[in-house]
Design an enzyme around this catalytic site. Structure first.
Site, PDB file in Angstrom:
ATOM      1  N   GLY A 218      -7.265  -6.872  10.119  1.00 33.25           N
ATOM      2  CA  GLY A 218      -8.163  -6.106  10.982  1.00 33.25           C
ATOM      3  C   GLY A 218      -8.778  -4.881  10.360  1.00 33.25           C
TER       4      GLY A 218
ATOM      5  N   ILE B 104       0.815  -1.211   0.000  1.00 34.88           N
ATOM      6  CA  ILE B 104       0.000   0.000   0.000  1.00 34.88           C
ATOM      7  C   ILE B 104       0.853   1.268   0.000  1.00 34.88           C
ATOM      8  CG2 ILE B 104      -0.254   0.024   2.517  1.00 34.88           C
ATOM      9  CD1 ILE B 104      -3.097   1.068   2.090  1.00 34.88           C
TER      10      ILE B 104
ATOM     11  N   HIS C 245       5.114 -10.173  14.273  1.00 29.94           N
ATOM     12  CA  HIS C 245       4.076  -9.576  13.432  1.00 29.94           C
ATOM     13  C   HIS C 245       4.505  -8.278  12.752  1.00 29.94           C
ATOM     14  CE1 HIS C 245       0.048  -8.797  12.033  1.00 29.94           C
ATOM     15  NE2 HIS C 245      -0.058  -7.675  12.732  1.00 29.94           N
TER      16      HIS C 245
ATOM     17  N   ARG D  27       3.351  -0.416  18.417  1.00 28.55           N
ATOM     18  CA  ARG D  27       2.369   0.084  17.452  1.00 28.55           C
ATOM     19  C   ARG D  27       0.946  -0.106  17.961  1.00 28.55           C
ATOM     20  NH1 ARG D  27      -0.538  -2.259  12.791  1.00 28.55           N
ATOM     21  NH2 ARG D  27       0.260  -4.285  13.415  1.00 28.55           N
TER      22      ARG D  27
ATOM     23  N   ASP E 111      14.639  -6.746   3.554  1.00 30.27           N
ATOM     24  CA  ASP E 111      15.590  -6.388   2.499  1.00 30.27           C
ATOM     25  C   ASP E 111      15.938  -4.897   2.512  1.00 30.27           C
ATOM     26  OD1 ASP E 111      15.344  -9.062   1.664  1.00 30.27           O
ATOM     27  OD2 ASP E 111      13.668  -8.566   0.348  1.00 30.27           O
TER      28      ASP E 111
ATOM     29  N   ALA F 144      -2.889  -8.057   5.985  1.00 26.45           N
ATOM     30  CA  ALA F 144      -3.435  -7.222   7.062  1.00 26.45           C
ATOM     31  C   ALA F 144      -4.934  -7.466   7.154  1.00 26.45           C
ATOM     32  CB  ALA F 144      -3.140  -5.745   6.790  1.00 26.45           C
TER      33      ALA F 144
ATOM     34  N   ARG G 155      -1.012  -4.478  22.490  1.00 23.33           N
ATOM     35  CA  ARG G 155      -0.500  -5.795  22.091  1.00 23.33           C
ATOM     36  C   ARG G 155       0.696  -6.272  22.915  1.00 23.33           C
ATOM     37  NH1 ARG G 155      -1.007  -5.354  15.473  1.00 23.33           N
ATOM     38  NH2 ARG G 155      -3.265  -5.572  15.421  1.00 23.33           N
TER      39      ARG G 155
ATOM     40  N   HIS H 193       2.201 -10.397  17.534  1.00 25.03           N
ATOM     41  CA  HIS H 193       0.738 -10.383  17.605  1.00 25.03           C
ATOM     42  C   HIS H 193       0.310 -11.447  18.605  1.00 25.03           C
ATOM     43  CE1 HIS H 193      -3.475 -10.347  16.588  1.00 25.03           C
ATOM     44  NE2 HIS H 193      -3.264  -9.299  15.793  1.00 25.03           N
TER      45      HIS H 193
ATOM     46  N   GLU I  52     -10.373  -1.999  18.511  1.00 24.44           N
ATOM     47  CA  GLU I  52      -9.294  -2.948  18.788  1.00 24.44           C
ATOM     48  C   GLU I  52      -8.512  -2.493  20.012  1.00 24.44           C
ATOM     49  OE1 GLU I  52      -7.024  -3.455  15.220  1.00 24.44           O
ATOM     50  OE2 GLU I  52      -8.687  -4.296  14.097  1.00 24.44           O
TER      51      GLU I  52
END
Length: 531
Positions: free
Chosen positions: A48, A12, A351, A386, A222, A46, A290, A243, A115
């Site tokens: 959620g 994205i 994750h 995050r 990379d 992805a 998390r 996760h 969440e």
């Protein structure tokens, strides 16, 4: 090949940048490189959703900013957080215009999920495959853009800088400049030189450095490794997010993700005895950030001698579950788990990388004409941990901001001349692929056993010693055999492993995702670990 804009990665972040740049400069060339197929990215996995302030009557920018800062445990850059949160809704509107279909309720309003770590319902989603839907919309838009060239099955080996012109380049060099990249074309098996005025790294994460991860096989760090070899700045690599709830299936890679949205809809974590244990660890229970949930699960597993805990969804509305999470329901059913009757076995899995290539608020790296966005970048948004569903938002916001900074600069940059062709380092094929595959297994085991959710000084010391040996063996192999994707990925993963361990050794505290039992207190001195 020469191109005005070079984008490495087709998730994205890279696609957002490429589309905006192509539309602003219909007369210029944009090349996107991906090492497999265009849609095989971290974005695709992805589940959620994407966080954004949508219902301004109940939600606000200030609340989203506060939630992000709390999750980041003191290390977020407040300016970056404000940028992403306030600019995010406009970027979401753009992808909706591209055709992304987010779920709506019976009234036709967007169905907003909640969440862990979020104080309000602000997660837009498409079933439990949000990333895949957003990727589809962007790739569809790409088909209508004539000045973008997509190169599949091309593996970027290295960034070209003054080093390749014979100059001494060190961390202290102030004008390191990116001229393009060397690329291994997997269809011709030759290394090509691609020169570019502007290069954007959108290479994704590095979850494959661990034995159990939700990341696809391509997530081998990379971009981070290439920038480090080019003497660019990397920061906060010690903050690897595990996760809490990956489906427990020993031997399956990548691990199937049970999105946090399941807990947002009411799923309850239970231990071997069937106890809902999260209330013992945090007042927010199953919707704690998390890092807290993953450590709680890790502790319950160690305490009970089990390899997983359970996610209980039996009390939830089964029809609503199937509507919202059709792929999770189908996956569980395929392995004999009926979520209406059975609890789902789950365990933490690597994750997301919160650190990466250090950038400023426009995605500029420490190397001139080189930008980074998406998971490979460390923009300052995530800090030490995050907040759920902020990653897709960050990718679009920074894809846009990289575009804003480069769209006019490109006219002032000329192609570098005299770039040498790739010097063939090896002369033979590797006689035994086992030398590569076994080293990769060793690396995954070292990182999982010594540099996981809970760390100690002794574990980190052992990890570094073993990584040093793996590095020496792999570099010898690299010098004496032909370049291959498997060997390049191994080199990159070893570099990423080294950076994670080195960052963890430097951080003499426990903060966010870095939890060291020899340093349980938080330091009063907040700092980023720059390598």
């Amino acid at each position: 090949m020469q191109t005005d804009f070079l984008v490495i990665g087709s998730g994205i972040a890279g696609l957002t940048y490429a589309l905006k740049t192509a539309k602003a400069h219909p007369d210029k060339n944009i090349v996107i490189i991906t090492k497999t197929q265009a849609d095989e990215t971290n974005t695709k996995y992805a589940q959620g959703g994407i966080a954004g302030v949508w219902d301004e009557e109940k939600d606000s920018y200030d609340k989203h900013i506060e939630d992000t800062l709390i999750a980041g445990d003191g290390l977020c850059n407040p300016k970056t957080v404000e940028i992403v949160v306030t600019e995010g809704p406009e970027r979401i509107k753009e992808i909706i215009e591209y055709g992304a279909r987010f779920d709506k309720d019976a009234n036709g309003d967007y169905a907003l999920g909640k969440e862990g770590g979020h104080s309000e319902n602000r997660i837009l989603h498409h079933k439990d495959v949000t990333g895949k839907e957003m990727e589809r919309a962007l790739l569809h838009e790409l088909q209508n853009t004539t000045n973008i060239q997509l190169l599949n099955h091309c593996f970027v080996v290295d960034i070209i800088t003054q080093h390749h012109l014979g100059y001494l380049v060190t961390k202290s060099t102030t004008d390191i400049t990116c001229f393009g990249v060397y690329v291994l074309n997997l269809q011709t098996n030759k290394i090509d030189t691609i020169l570019s005025k502007i290069t954007l790294l959108a290479t994704g994460g590095n979850g494959q450095v661990y034995r159990t991860t939700t990341n696809p096989r391509i997530a081998t760090g990379d971009g981070v490794a290439m920038v480090y070899r080019a003497k660019g700045r990397i920061e906060n690599m010690e903050f690897i997010q595990f996760h809490p709830t990956a489906l427990y299936q020993p031997g399956e890679s990548p691990s199937f993700l049970i999105t946090e949205a399941v807990r947002g809809d009411g799923g309850i974590l239970r231990n071997k005895q069937g106890e809902a244990f999260m209330e013992r660890y945090d007042a927010r229970k199953d919707l704690a950030p998390r890092d807290i949930v993953a450590r709680a699960i890790d502790n319950e597993m160690k305490k009970n001698g089990t390899e997983h805990v359970y996610l209980d969804c039996r009390h939830m509305d089964i029809d609503k579950f199937i509507h919202h999470f059709p792929n999770i329901y189908e996956k569980c059913l395929n392995i004999g788990i009926d979520i209406a009757k059975d609890m789902i076995p789950v365990a933490p899995a690597a994750h997301y990388s919160c650190g990466g290539i250090k950038t400023d608020e426009y995605g500029r790296t420490s190397i001139q004409n080189l930008y980074a966005c998406g998971e490979c970048a460390s923009t300052g948004l995530h800090g030490a941990n995050r907040l759920a569903s902020n990653s897709l938002l960050e990718a679009m916001v920074f894809g846009h901001r990289c575009y804003l900074d480069t769209v006019n600069r490109v006219n002032d940059i000329t192609f570098e001349t005299g770039i040498p062709e790739w010097k063939i380092k090896g002369t033979s094929e590797p006689k035994e692929m086992i030398l590569i595959t076994q080293s990769r297994k060793e690396l995954e085991q070292i990182m999982s056993d010594y540099v996981g959710i809970v760390r100690t000084d002794m574990r980190l010391k052992r990890a570094m010693k073993r990584l040093d040996l793996l590095y020496e063996e792999t570099e010898e192999l690299y010098r004496n055999t032909k370049v291959s994707p498997q060997l390049c990925e191994l080199r990159n993963l070893i570099t990423v492993g080294y950076l994670i361990v080195k960052g963890a050794e430097f951080r003499k505290e426990s903060r966010g995702l870095h939890y060291n039992t020899d340093h349980l207190e938080k330091s009063a001195l907040l700092q980023n670990i720059i390598l």
